[in-house]
Design a protein around this motif. Sequence first.
Motif, mmCIF file in Angstrom:
data_model
loop_
_atom_site.group_PDB
_atom_site.id
_atom_site.type_symbol
_atom_site.label_atom_id
_atom_site.label_comp_id
_atom_site.label_asym_id
_atom_site.label_seq_id
_atom_site.Cartn_x
_atom_site.Cartn_y
_atom_site.Cartn_z
ATOM 1 N N VAL A 101 7.879 40.146 12.312
ATOM 2 C CA VAL A 101 7.362 39.627 13.566
ATOM 3 C C VAL A 101 8.526 39.207 14.463
ATOM 4 O O VAL A 101 9.598 38.872 13.968
ATOM 5 C CB VAL A 101 6.417 38.419 13.337
ATOM 6 N N LEU A 102 8.315 39.233 15.765
ATOM 7 C CA LEU A 102 9.334 38.782 16.709
ATOM 8 C C LEU A 102 9.221 37.264 16.827
ATOM 9 O O LEU A 102 8.152 36.741 17.123
ATOM 10 C CB LEU A 102 9.140 39.436 18.075
ATOM 11 N N VAL A 103 10.329 36.572 16.565
ATOM 12 C CA VAL A 103 10.347 35.115 16.612
ATOM 13 C C VAL A 103 11.238 34.676 17.759
ATOM 14 O O VAL A 103 12.386 35.090 17.859
ATOM 15 C CB VAL A 103 10.899 34.538 15.285
ATOM 16 N N SER A 104 10.699 33.838 18.651
ATOM 17 C CA SER A 104 11.477 33.268 19.752
ATOM 18 C C SER A 104 11.988 31.902 19.326
ATOM 19 O O SER A 104 11.210 31.067 18.868
ATOM 20 C CB SER A 104 10.602 33.098 20.998
ATOM 21 N N LEU A 105 13.297 31.696 19.450
ATOM 22 C CA LEU A 105 13.909 30.427 19.048
ATOM 23 C C LEU A 105 14.514 29.725 20.260
ATOM 24 O O LEU A 105 15.508 30.183 20.810
ATOM 25 C CB LEU A 105 15.024 30.660 18.025
ATOM 26 N N ALA A 106 13.917 28.624 20.648
ATOM 27 C CA ALA A 106 14.508 27.790 21.692
ATOM 28 C C ALA A 106 15.706 27.072 21.076
ATOM 29 O O ALA A 106 15.800 26.959 19.841
ATOM 30 C CB ALA A 106 13.474 26.773 22.183
ATOM 31 N N PRO A 107 16.647 26.581 21.879
ATOM 32 C CA PRO A 107 17.782 25.844 21.305
ATOM 33 C C PRO A 107 17.297 24.703 20.406
ATOM 34 O O PRO A 107 16.389 23.966 20.762
ATOM 35 C CB PRO A 107 18.500 25.294 22.544
ATOM 36 N N GLY A 108 17.869 24.625 19.210
ATOM 37 C CA GLY A 108 17.511 23.578 18.256
ATOM 38 C C GLY A 108 16.317 23.892 17.380
ATOM 39 O O GLY A 108 16.042 23.168 16.429
ATOM 40 N N SER A 109 15.579 24.963 17.656
ATOM 41 C CA SER A 109 14.407 25.270 16.839
ATOM 42 C C SER A 109 14.775 26.158 15.654
ATOM 43 O O SER A 109 15.864 26.726 15.601
ATOM 44 C CB SER A 109 13.295 25.888 17.683
ATOM 45 N N THR A 110 13.856 26.247 14.693
ATOM 46 C CA THR A 110 14.134 26.957 13.449
ATOM 47 C C THR A 110 13.052 27.978 13.123
ATOM 48 O O THR A 110 11.931 27.900 13.625
ATOM 49 C CB THR A 110 14.216 25.973 12.250
ATOM 50 N N THR A 111 13.413 28.919 12.266
ATOM 51 C CA THR A 111 12.468 29.832 11.639
ATOM 52 C C THR A 111 12.993 30.097 10.238
ATOM 53 O O THR A 111 14.154 29.810 9.947
ATOM 54 C CB THR A 111 12.298 31.146 12.438
ATOM 55 N N THR A 112 12.143 30.627 9.382
ATOM 56 C CA THR A 112 12.583 30.872 8.006
ATOM 57 C C THR A 112 12.259 32.280 7.546
ATOM 58 O O THR A 112 11.364 32.946 8.071
ATOM 59 C CB THR A 112 11.911 29.889 7.005
ATOM 60 N N ALA A 113 13.015 32.712 6.559
ATOM 61 C CA ALA A 113 12.687 33.854 5.717
ATOM 62 C C ALA A 113 12.629 33.239 4.316
ATOM 63 O O ALA A 113 13.088 32.108 4.121
ATOM 64 C CB ALA A 113 13.771 34.922 5.807
#
Length: 173
Positions: A101-113
Motif C-alpha cells: 500500500v502507498l503510505v504517506s508520512l508527514a514529518p515525525g510520523s511512522t509506519t511499520t513493516a
Amino acid sequence: SAPPTSTTHPSTTTSSSTTSTTSAPSIPTSTVPGGGSCTSAHLSVAIGQSQGAAGTFYYPLVFTNIGSTGCTLQGYPGVSLVGSNGNQIGSPATRTTSSSVLVSLAPGSTTTATISLSDALNVCSNPVTPNGFRVYPPNQTAALYAPYPGRKYCVGNPNGTLQITAVGSHSGG
C-alpha cells in the motif's frame, strides 16, 4: 521543405515527465505534504516490541520520517541480519505475500513493516546472536541500521526463517 532554423535560445526544452517512474498509483500531490518518495535520508528505523507465536517472533520494523517534509513509502524493505563486524548473517529476509500500500508520512510520523523470525531454539543447536538489522527502505540503495533485540538466530536454516512484509501491512502474532 526548408532546413530547420537554428535559434540561440537557452535550452527551453520542457521535459514534461508525463510517464510515471514508479509503479505506485498516481496520487494528487495535495494529499502528500511535500510529496515525493521517502529516501533513506528522510527516515530512521527501529525495532519495536516483539510478539511470539508458535515458534516465530514478530518484530515491528518502525520507519519514522525525520525529514522536514512529507514523503511516501510503498513496497518491501530489504532486510538482513548483520554481525558486530557488519557482515551479513545468513540470507536476506524473504518477502511475504502481504499487499503493498502507498503510505504517506508527514514529518515525525511512522509506519511499520513486520519482520518474522523463527525461534532458533526450535530449529538448530548452534544459533548465533546477530548485532542488528541492515534495512534498505523500499526503492532505496542506502542502508539504515536497527539494533537487534538479542534473540538467537539459526544460520543456514531453510528459506522462510527471516521474512518481511510490505510497509503499512501487518502480519503475524
